[in-house]
Design a protein around this motif. Sequence first.
Motif, PDB file in Angstrom:
ATOM      1  N   ARG A   1       0.626  -1.000   0.110  1.00  0.00           N
ATOM      2  CA  ARG A   1      -0.074   0.124   0.043  1.00  0.00           C
ATOM      3  C   ARG A   1       0.802   0.944  -0.371  1.00  0.00           C
ATOM      4  N   VAL A   2       0.332   1.889  -1.048  1.00  0.00           N
ATOM      5  CA  VAL A   2       1.371   3.752  -0.677  1.00  0.00           C
ATOM      6  C   VAL A   2       0.099   5.181  -0.207  1.00  0.00           C
ATOM      7  N   SER A   3       0.110   5.199   0.833  1.00  0.00           N
ATOM      8  CA  SER A   3      -0.016   6.984   1.233  1.00  0.00           C
ATOM      9  C   SER A   3       0.842   7.648   0.788  1.00  0.00           C
TER      10      SER A   3
ATOM     11  N   GLN B   1       0.587   2.585  12.030  1.00  0.00           N
ATOM     12  CA  GLN B   1      -0.933   3.754  12.055  1.00  0.00           C
ATOM     13  C   GLN B   1      -1.331   4.767  12.650  1.00  0.00           C
ATOM     14  N   GLY B   2      -1.965   5.846  12.662  1.00  0.00           N
ATOM     15  CA  GLY B   2      -1.722   6.705  13.595  1.00  0.00           C
ATOM     16  C   GLY B   2      -1.183   7.441  13.950  1.00  0.00           C
TER      17      GLY B   2
ATOM     18  N   SER C   1      -0.109   9.126  10.461  1.00  0.00           N
ATOM     19  CA  SER C   1      -0.036   8.343   9.563  1.00  0.00           C
ATOM     20  C   SER C   1      -1.219   7.064   9.535  1.00  0.00           C
ATOM     21  N   PRO C   2      -1.292   6.881   7.688  1.00  0.00           N
ATOM     22  CA  PRO C   2      -2.983   6.624   7.788  1.00  0.00           C
ATOM     23  C   PRO C   2      -2.404   5.320   7.571  1.00  0.00           C
TER      24      PRO C   2
ATOM     25  N   ALA D   1       4.795  13.922   3.239  1.00  0.00           N
ATOM     26  CA  ALA D   1       5.524  12.824   2.677  1.00  0.00           C
ATOM     27  C   ALA D   1       4.686  11.596   2.816  1.00  0.00           C
ATOM     28  N   THR D   2       5.222  10.677   2.022  1.00  0.00           N
ATOM     29  CA  THR D   2       5.065   9.179   1.362  1.00  0.00           C
ATOM     30  C   THR D   2       5.177   8.029   2.453  1.00  0.00           C
TER      31      THR D   2
END
Length: 394
Positions: free
Chosen positions: A67-69, A92-93, A181-182, A207-208
């Motif tokens: 996955r990429v966010s 995450q979070g 961060s998701p 950021a990614t």
Amino acid sequence: MRINKNSSLRLVTVATLAAVAVLTGCGEKQQTPPPGAGQPQEVGVITVKQESLALSTELPGRLNPYRVSEVRARAAGIVLKQVFHEGSDVKQGELLFRIDPAPLQASLLSAEASLAKSEATLAQAKLQEGRYKELVAVNAVSKQDYDNAVAAVKQGLADVAAGKAAVQTAKLNLGYTSVTSPIPGRIGKAQVTEGALVGQNEPTLLATVQQLDPIYLDFTQSSSDMLRLRRAFDSGKLESVAPGQAKVRLVLEDGTEYPLTGKLLFSDVTVDQSTGMVTLRAEFPNPKHELLPGMYARARLAQAVDKTALTIPQQALQRGQGGSASVLLVGADNKVLAQPVKAETAVGDKWVVTEGLKAGDKVIVQGLQKVRPGAPVKPVAAASSAPASAVQGQ
């Protein structure tokens, strides 16, 4: 010094006899046949047998994240602090950036004040509507006044609802000043610095984050290869590998094989018109994050099982001009026969022969340089070699 004639004669006679003896010995040596002359040459052979063989193919591809966010600023303001370290793993979070919350805190207070005003107005309208309801029953006020009071209550309810929505929006915007961060994964470099103004007119990329465990390998296979396999399945020659049993191995750029096995996820339903290729995707566990997005790798994909495969060692196959393949067989009369064959697939240290051989044929694998077609030979079992089950990807 005087030499006796009789002594000279004896010397000549001895020399003559010695020369005759040497010549005679040479003649006898030339006439004696070399050991083994005229006897069949001994060669090592293997007997061709049918075996169940998993067929695999090696296809090039690229690794891609699971996955990429793209983390973007959803609130407008000044970046106060970057909390994370570039290139680190985040949960995450987890907090990544802090944006100045002061303007949005003021907006929240303003929304809460507007809501309080609307609630007060609604309370007054409800009291007036209650009094008018009693008075209109005895005709103390007009029906129109009572209807106006009822409408004022409804207007007040709407204003309160709008005020609550404005407060909720202000709280959301204030929450967006803490950028988290998701997804879990590895974060790259920051795209903004502290003090930058973000979120103006459009969400700013901060950021990614890329999730690397598991990780995908996207690769392609030609549509012609897939058609050939499908025809083999339909004819019953090949048995398809069950989806739950299909294995995909990964060969890295340095030629080493990744120790963990992957699984095939899907095959694209369309063929790329420009390349004639079909896209496939495999998923691999990556607990140590050894595999990184963008790396080149090759997938060894088990695609089918040939229940009646005929294989020969690679050293038994000879290539002629134009790439024609042939092997040397031992016939029923123990004479060498040259047999053309068709072998296009290599599996481990063996060739898979699809035409030209049958079970029971004796193929010469040792002593090939010493014999030629038509020569008599003495076949013996070839010395043991690598196991026949050495299959790519197994």
